[in-house]
Motif scaffolding. Structure first.
Motif, PDB file in Angstrom:
ATOM      1  N   UNK A 134      43.291 140.253 105.470  1.00 50.59           N
ATOM      2  CA  UNK A 134      44.554 140.986 105.620  1.00 50.59           C
ATOM      3  C   UNK A 134      44.363 142.184 106.545  1.00 50.59           C
ATOM      4  N   UNK A 135      45.295 142.335 107.472  1.00 56.39           N
ATOM      5  CA  UNK A 135      45.398 143.528 108.298  1.00 56.39           C
ATOM      6  C   UNK A 135      46.766 144.129 108.034  1.00 56.39           C
ATOM      7  N   UNK A 136      46.804 145.423 107.770  1.00 55.52           N
ATOM      8  CA  UNK A 136      48.069 146.102 107.542  1.00 55.52           C
ATOM      9  C   UNK A 136      48.762 146.436 108.848  1.00 55.52           C
ATOM     10  N   UNK A 137      50.085 146.507 108.788  1.00 51.80           N
ATOM     11  CA  UNK A 137      50.893 146.838 109.960  1.00 51.80           C
ATOM     12  C   UNK A 137      51.962 147.840 109.541  1.00 51.80           C
ATOM     13  N   UNK A 183      47.152 134.319 112.111  1.00 56.27           N
ATOM     14  CA  UNK A 183      47.621 133.014 111.667  1.00 56.27           C
ATOM     15  C   UNK A 183      49.021 133.092 111.056  1.00 56.27           C
ATOM     16  N   UNK A 184      49.353 134.257 110.497  1.00 54.85           N
ATOM     17  CA  UNK A 184      50.637 134.405 109.823  1.00 54.85           C
ATOM     18  C   UNK A 184      50.968 135.881 109.664  1.00 54.85           C
ATOM     19  N   UNK A 185      52.190 136.120 109.164  1.00 55.23           N
ATOM     20  CA  UNK A 185      52.599 137.472 108.808  1.00 55.23           C
ATOM     21  C   UNK A 185      53.474 137.415 107.563  1.00 55.23           C
ATOM     22  N   UNK A 186      53.537 138.544 106.883  1.00 55.52           N
ATOM     23  CA  UNK A 186      54.408 138.711 105.724  1.00 55.52           C
ATOM     24  C   UNK A 186      54.697 140.199 105.588  1.00 55.52           C
ATOM     25  N   UNK A 208      41.776 132.256 107.239  1.00 55.66           N
ATOM     26  CA  UNK A 208      43.144 132.588 107.631  1.00 55.66           C
ATOM     27  C   UNK A 208      43.303 134.103 107.657  1.00 55.66           C
ATOM     28  N   UNK A 209      43.823 134.589 108.756  1.00 58.69           N
ATOM     29  CA  UNK A 209      44.086 136.023 108.834  1.00 58.69           C
ATOM     30  C   UNK A 209      45.588 136.260 108.919  1.00 58.69           C
ATOM     31  N   UNK A 210      46.051 137.207 108.131  1.00 62.81           N
ATOM     32  CA  UNK A 210      47.480 137.483 108.091  1.00 62.81           C
ATOM     33  C   UNK A 210      47.748 138.954 108.340  1.00 62.81           C
ATOM     34  N   UNK A 211      48.870 139.202 108.960  1.00 58.96           N
ATOM     35  CA  UNK A 211      49.342 140.553 109.219  1.00 58.96           C
ATOM     36  C   UNK A 211      50.366 140.888 108.145  1.00 58.96           C
ATOM     37  N   UNK A 212      50.101 141.954 107.405  1.00 59.64           N
ATOM     38  CA  UNK A 212      50.994 142.377 106.333  1.00 59.64           C
ATOM     39  C   UNK A 212      51.763 143.610 106.783  1.00 59.64           C
ATOM     40  N   UNK A 213      53.049 143.423 107.076  1.00 64.54           N
ATOM     41  CA  UNK A 213      53.887 144.588 107.352  1.00 64.54           C
ATOM     42  C   UNK A 213      53.940 145.395 106.059  1.00 64.54           C
ATOM     43  N   UNK A 214      53.719 146.710 106.160  1.00 62.61           N
ATOM     44  CA  UNK A 214      53.660 147.552 104.967  1.00 62.61           C
ATOM     45  C   UNK A 214      54.707 148.650 105.060  1.00 62.61           C
TER      46      UNK A 214
END
Length: 181
Positions: free
Chosen positions: A27-30, A104-107, A1-7
């Motif tokens: 995790x990929x930062x955004x 797959x998702x974001x947070x 699972x790959x997620x985009x983390x708004x930072x």
């Protein structure tokens, strides 16, 4: 699972990244924060995040818009109710980026802050997820806030004194002025 983390900033993100990685997420930062003002504050937070991301091997997507005018236009009619507009600007952009990037998702690292309106933040994220057809990955990171601040100090990170918008900075000074009276 790959997620985009708004930072919002590196001090708020460090524990979020650790938890998500421990839970098995790639995790990929955004970085997208048009609410942060003045420019020197924006640059300090962005550059701190860049350095931290590089040091831990975190891929980072930057939507590097210093958005003073669009942010002020968006909140000018209701400065006291500005947070919902601020959350919307950032979380809808994150949901859009997650959709376009095939995540797959974001947070968001905003979910670590005890100073944010957590329920409103969650509602906005859920609406953004529904609009873009992506999964919102909910985590209440607030219990990790102090640990994140401690790690930020240990690493010599830039730690801000207000959430980011000029109106929150003004409130900080008004509270200090009341205390001094």
């Amino acid at each position: 699972m790959n997620t985009l983390l708004h930072i919002c900033c590196a001090p708020c993100a460090n524990q979020c990244i650790d938890v998500l990685r421990t839970d098995g997420y790639a995790v990929t930062g955004y970085w997208y924060n048009p609410n942060i003002h003045p420019f020197t504050e924006y640059r300090s937070r962005r550059n701190c995040l860049r350095d931290y991301a590089a040091s831990i091997g975190l891929p980072l997507i930057e939507r590097n818009d210093y958005g003073l005018r669009p942010f002020v236009r968006a909140v000018a009619e209701d400065i006291d109710g500005r947070c919902v507009k601020c959350y919307s600007m950032r979380l809808y952009a994150a949901a859009h980026e997650a959709k376009e990037g095939g995540f797959d998702s974001f947070t968001s690292s905003l979910f670590i802050s005890p100073y944010q309106n957590h329920e409103l933040l969650r509602e906005v994220a859920e609406r953004a997820a529904a609009e873009y057809g992506v999964t919102f990955l909910y985590r209440d990171f607030r219990p990790l806030f102090r640990a994140g601040q401690e790690r930020a100090r240990e690493l010599g990170m830039y730690i801000q004194k207000y959430c980011g918008c000029v109106f929150s900075e003004e409130e900080r000074y008004l509270k200090a002025k009341k205390i001094l009276r």
